[in-house]
Design a protein around this motif. Structure first.
Motif, PDB file in Angstrom:
ATOM      1  N   ASP A   4       0.840  -1.202   0.000  1.00 39.87           N
ATOM      2  CA  ASP A   4       0.000   0.000   0.000  1.00 39.87           C
ATOM      3  C   ASP A   4       0.874   1.250   0.000  1.00 39.87           C
ATOM      4  OD1 ASP A   4      -2.459  -1.360   0.053  1.00 39.87           O
ATOM      5  OD2 ASP A   4      -2.298  -1.659   2.213  1.00 39.87           O
ATOM      6  N   LYS A  51      -1.775  -0.681   4.689  1.00 35.95           N
ATOM      7  CA  LYS A  51      -2.637   0.301   5.329  1.00 35.95           C
ATOM      8  C   LYS A  51      -3.113  -0.248   6.673  1.00 35.95           C
ATOM      9  CE  LYS A  51      -6.328   3.535   4.186  1.00 35.95           C
ATOM     10  NZ  LYS A  51      -7.300   3.945   3.131  1.00 35.95           N
ATOM     11  N   ASP A  73      -1.741   5.210   8.134  1.00 37.57           N
ATOM     12  CA  ASP A  73      -3.111   5.591   7.763  1.00 37.57           C
ATOM     13  C   ASP A  73      -3.223   7.110   7.828  1.00 37.57           C
ATOM     14  OD1 ASP A  73      -3.230   6.168  10.507  1.00 37.57           O
ATOM     15  OD2 ASP A  73      -4.298   4.309  10.969  1.00 37.57           O
ATOM     16  N   ALA A 133      -2.139   9.949   2.905  1.00 32.49           N
ATOM     17  CA  ALA A 133      -2.748   8.623   2.983  1.00 32.49           C
ATOM     18  C   ALA A 133      -3.752   8.441   1.848  1.00 32.49           C
ATOM     19  CB  ALA A 133      -3.433   8.436   4.324  1.00 32.49           C
TER      20      ALA A 133
END
Length: 293
Positions: free
Chosen positions: A184, A225, A284, A292
């Motif tokens: 991520d 994440k 996050d 993010a």
């Protein structure tokens, strides 16, 4: 002797008696392996690269590319470096230990980056015997202008240093790492371990080790994440080349923003280091703000 045994004789002799018996054959085999790998890079030929490269190194390279959210194998050839041909360098020696080998060259190692003058350096090439042939693993360049004593040894013909760990084969075949998926977030880990040995593992995939030194590396597998697990193994060294003792470990997410290229999401700087330490890294909106996804 049957033809099949005649063909295998050089390999059998090398395996049984070590590098001293067929040193010329070993030198030729390693040079051939490096040249095949170099040509595959030049030609941007993935299949040729795969044939010439030690399998564990293939996976390590793929993981590094994927961890930066780049496409594999396309990104394998997207760099400006031109690896030097060996005919412009002087071979100092080739050594084998088990299924590992090194060949060390000296000269002006030119990577085609426009650096003038090209400094005199050592090119240390490493190989692993796999699928009945030597496969290229990795290489390191050492600028000898920064080490006058080493340069004098080379010029005088005293090559005893080739038996030292940075130049000699380890005898240990590197294990094949687990393959990672697309992360991520792209991240790096920065380790300052002066007077310490520090091992850092993130999410059970990315593993990094620094001893009495400083290093920054891409987090293999990146960060996902939410919660990410970081585990540290720390050891204070009885002897250190550093005049100070300092331990700092930090993890940063790469944003792709030139004005603010990285966001720190973890930092550990103990006054006294315990043997082990485990924590959770959050990636996050709380820690990354507007960066993010």
């Amino acid at each position: 002797m049957p033809r099949s045994l005649r063909l295998l004789a050089p390999v059998l002799a090398l395996a049984l008696f070590g590098p001293g018996v067929l040193s010329a054959a070993l030198e030729d085999d390693l040079a051939t392996s490096y040249s095949a790998w170099r040509k595959a890079i030049q030609d941007k030929d993935f299949e040729a690269w795969r044939r010439a490269t030690f399998y564990a190194r293939q996976i390590t390279t793929k993981n590094l590319i994927v961890s930066q959210r780049q496409e594999f194998p396309a990104a394998l050839f997207n760099f400006p470096v031109q690896f030097p041909p060996l005919d412009s360098l002087r071979l100092l020696g080739a050594r084998r230990k088990g299924d590992t080998a090194t060949a060390v060259y000296f000269g002006r190692v030119d990577f085609g980056l426009g650096v003038e003058p090209v400094p005199e350096s050592l090119l240390i090439t490493r190989f692993v015997f796999e699928r009945r042939a030597w496969r290229f693993d990795s290489s390191t360049v050492m600028n000898v202008d920064n080490s006058p004593a080493l340069k004098r040894s080379i010029e005088s013909g005293d090559l005893a240093f080739l038996d030292d760990p940075p130049f000699a084969p380890s005898g240990v075949t590197p294990p094949v790492p687990a393959q990672c998926g697309l992360p991520d977030y792209v991240a790096d880990v920065h380790i300052v371990a002066l007077g310490y040995r520090a091992q850092v593992e993130i999410n059970g995939i990315s593993s990094h080790s620094v001893e009495d030194n400083v290093g920054t590396e891409v987090v293999i597998g990146g960060l996902k994440k939410g919660e990410n697990r970081i585990e540290l193994k720390l050891e204070k060294l009885a002897q250190s080349a550093s005049p100070e003792q300092l331990l700092q470990i930090s993890v940063h997410v790469k944003t792709g923003d030139l004005e603010n290229p990285a966001v720190q999401v973890f930092r550990y700087e103990p006054s006294t280091a315990p043997p082990t330490y485990t924590a959770v890294i959050r990636a996050d909106s709380t820690t990354l703000g507007r960066y993010a996804r």
